[in-house]
Design a protein around this motif. Structure first.
Motif, PDB file in Angstrom:
ATOM      1  N   VAL A 118       0.848  -1.194   0.000  1.00 38.68           N
ATOM      2  CA  VAL A 118       0.000   0.000   0.000  1.00 38.68           C
ATOM      3  C   VAL A 118       0.878   1.236   0.000  1.00 38.68           C
ATOM      4  N   SER A 119       1.922   1.220   0.788  1.00 37.74           N
ATOM      5  CA  SER A 119       2.851   2.345   0.851  1.00 37.74           C
ATOM      6  C   SER A 119       3.484   2.588  -0.512  1.00 37.74           C
ATOM      7  N   MET A 120       3.858   1.511  -1.193  1.00 34.25           N
ATOM      8  CA  MET A 120       4.483   1.645  -2.522  1.00 34.25           C
ATOM      9  C   MET A 120       3.471   2.159  -3.549  1.00 34.25           C
ATOM     10  N   ALA A 121       2.229   1.697  -3.473  1.00 31.93           N
ATOM     11  CA  ALA A 121       1.205   2.110  -4.421  1.00 31.93           C
ATOM     12  C   ALA A 121       0.848   3.592  -4.254  1.00 31.93           C
ATOM     13  N   GLU A 122       0.960   4.084  -3.028  1.00 36.79           N
ATOM     14  CA  GLU A 122       0.623   5.484  -2.757  1.00 36.79           C
ATOM     15  C   GLU A 122       1.759   6.426  -3.122  1.00 36.79           C
ATOM     16  N   ALA A 123       2.958   5.865  -3.303  1.00 38.37           N
ATOM     17  CA  ALA A 123       4.126   6.699  -3.598  1.00 38.37           C
ATOM     18  C   ALA A 123       4.101   7.207  -5.021  1.00 38.37           C
TER      19      ALA A 123
END
Length: 123
Positions: A118-123
């Protein structure tokens, strides 16, 4: 290039939903049996309640899983007669409780990995 009709539609939420639910059903069946002894129909209802409907195992899923768990020594059952019908009340064993703990540990690792995604997708 033609698309193979047997290829899964990875853009479909339904594909991901059914794939995830298949794996979670076994885990949540053990989970609810760790709380109390239940028969098959009540196991299904309790899994639905516990997961707020995200996991809704059907009879075709529950009873084969319960048979597998019984054969593996993870649950036992006693038969009782209610209104002239026999039903099995399932009880988790110590081995089943240990299996649940192992499963929980593995799902927590997956949960962390999902959070990282999720963190990577939001970046």
């Amino acid at each position: 290039m033609s698309i193979n009709s047997k290829s899964p539609d990875l853009l479909s939420p339904g594909y991901w939903n059914s794939t995830i639910r298949m794996s979670l059903s076994k885990f949540f069946i053990l989970c609810v049996l760790c709380d109390r002894d239940l028969h098959g129909y009540d196991i299904a209802k309790e899994v639905i309640n516990r997961t707020k409907g995200c996991c809704a195992p059907k009879e075709g899923t529950i009873y084969p899983v319960l048979k597998q768990f019984t054969e593996g020594g993870y649950v036992t059952y006693e038969t009782e007669t209610v209104s002239g019908r026999e039903r099995k009340i399932y009880t988790v064993t110590d081995k089943g409780r240990e299996a649940f703990k192992v499963g929980l540990g593995e799902w927590m690792k997956i949960t962390q990995a999902l959070n990282d995604c999720v963190s990577m997708a939001e970046a």
